[in-house]
Design a protein around this motif. Structure first.
Motif, PDB file in Angstrom:
ATOM      1  N   TYR A   1      47.503 -19.874  -4.896  1.00 51.10           N
ATOM      2  CA  TYR A   1      46.964 -18.780  -4.136  1.00 51.10           C
ATOM      3  C   TYR A   1      47.063 -17.535  -4.633  1.00 51.10           C
ATOM      4  CZ  TYR A   1      45.607 -16.366   0.124  1.00 51.10           C
ATOM      5  OH  TYR A   1      45.126 -15.503   1.217  1.00 51.10           O
TER       6      TYR A   1
ATOM      7  N   TYR B   1      46.032 -25.040   2.289  1.00 51.68           N
ATOM      8  CA  TYR B   1      46.812 -24.064   2.870  1.00 51.68           C
ATOM      9  C   TYR B   1      47.907 -24.752   3.690  1.00 51.68           C
ATOM     10  CZ  TYR B   1      43.512 -20.477   1.667  1.00 51.68           C
ATOM     11  OH  TYR B   1      42.849 -19.585   1.254  1.00 51.68           O
TER      12      TYR B   1
ATOM     13  N   SER C   1      44.732 -17.397  -8.018  1.00 50.68           N
ATOM     14  CA  SER C   1      43.301 -17.326  -7.410  1.00 50.68           C
ATOM     15  C   SER C   1      42.942 -16.093  -6.823  1.00 50.68           C
ATOM     16  CB  SER C   1      43.221 -18.365  -6.052  1.00 50.68           C
ATOM     17  OG  SER C   1      43.118 -19.778  -6.616  1.00 50.68           O
ATOM     18  N   TRP C   2      43.716 -15.413  -5.993  1.00 50.87           N
ATOM     19  CA  TRP C   2      43.567 -14.001  -5.524  1.00 50.87           C
ATOM     20  C   TRP C   2      43.412 -12.846  -6.415  1.00 50.87           C
ATOM     21  CZ3 TRP C   2      43.825 -12.548  -0.016  1.00 50.87           C
ATOM     22  CH2 TRP C   2      43.880 -11.106   0.055  1.00 50.87           C
TER      23      TRP C   2
ATOM     24  N   VAL D   1      38.825 -16.584  -0.122  1.00 49.45           N
ATOM     25  CA  VAL D   1      40.190 -16.471  -0.493  1.00 49.45           C
ATOM     26  C   VAL D   1      40.567 -14.993  -0.177  1.00 49.45           C
ATOM     27  CG1 VAL D   1      41.985 -16.459  -2.581  1.00 49.45           C
ATOM     28  CG2 VAL D   1      40.455 -18.520  -2.048  1.00 49.45           C
TER      29      VAL D   1
ATOM     30  N   GLU E   1      37.179 -17.849  -5.237  1.00 48.22           N
ATOM     31  CA  GLU E   1      36.914 -17.475  -3.853  1.00 48.22           C
ATOM     32  C   GLU E   1      36.627 -18.279  -2.763  1.00 48.22           C
ATOM     33  OE1 GLU E   1      36.196 -14.143  -1.454  1.00 48.22           O
ATOM     34  OE2 GLU E   1      37.566 -14.644  -2.726  1.00 48.22           O
TER      35      GLU E   1
END
Length: 219
Positions: free
Chosen positions: A187, A110, A190-191, A126, A156
């Motif tokens: 990101y 991050y 993944s989300w 996440v 997650e």
């Protein structure tokens, strides 16, 4: 005649062996898929995002972290999900008899920080638990919420710096993004992967923010 019988016998064995070899080699090849490029991952993420329902967030009323995670679930032996993630994401991680990391090196994607103490890292959800609650998890069973909070299969759970985790809190991509722009693609994918698997809906602003982050994916 003896020579002919032997020749026939060898030919039959050859026909039998070849298909068996193919059966054993195919799964091995399938178990090693080619790593997707960011562009390919982004294309799949856009497809999955388009399949998600767009709706207004549910009320936060009734939410409690304990509704998802009264404690970290055990994964293997003495190791719980948090300890498993710390061992997975870290380098040269040493654990005590209770499986708790006592030494290691962790990278926080991050904010780009390298951390040498387990005290300075967190295992981030996440898709935050409170955000998942408002995206449909409010209607789940306790067992499904617990499985979500301890999911080691989907992307997650991620090791990040404590400061980044605090800054993020329970926010979605429309109001918080990783400090490192280079991580926006990962990101967002993944989300979306997590929300798609669990059939959680998205808000309009959330969807726009995710699409904007996917534009940073390289070819």
């Amino acid at each position: 005649m003896i020579f002919l019988r032997r020749a026939v016998h060898v030919a039959v064995l050859t026909l039998v062996v070849l298909p068996i070899t193919a059966v054993f080699t195919t799964p091995q090849a399938a178990a090693e898929p080619r790593k997707r490029s960011q562009a390919e991952a982004a294309a799949l993420a856009r497809l999955r995002l388009a399949q998600l329902k767009v709706a207004r967030p549910l009320s936060i009323r009734g939410y409690s972290r304990k509704r998802f995670q009264p404690r970290w679930a055990h994964h293997k032996g003495n190791c719980d999900a948090r300890e498993t993630v710390l061992a997975r994401d870290g380098r040269r991680v040493r654990r005590n008899a209770a499986c708790h990391p006592v030494k290691g090196l962790w990278y926080s994607p991050y904010d780009g920080k390298w951390l040498r103490s387990e005290k300075h890292v967190d295992v981030d959800h996440v898709v935050p638990l409170a955000y998942a609650w408002r995206s449909g998890a409010k209607r789940w069973s306790q067992a499904k919420r617990r499985a979500f909070a301890n999911d080691l299969t989907r992307p997650e759970l991620l090791t990040v710096s404590h400061s980044a985790n605090i800054a993020k809190g329970g926010q979605g991509p429309q109001s918080w993004r990783p400090q490192r722009r280079a991580y926006w693609c990962q990101y967002a994918t993944s989300w979306i992967t997590v929300k798609h698997h669990y059939r959680l809906f998205v808000t309009r602003k959330e969807k726009v923010a995710l699409l904007n982050m996917l534009r940073t994916c390289r070819s």
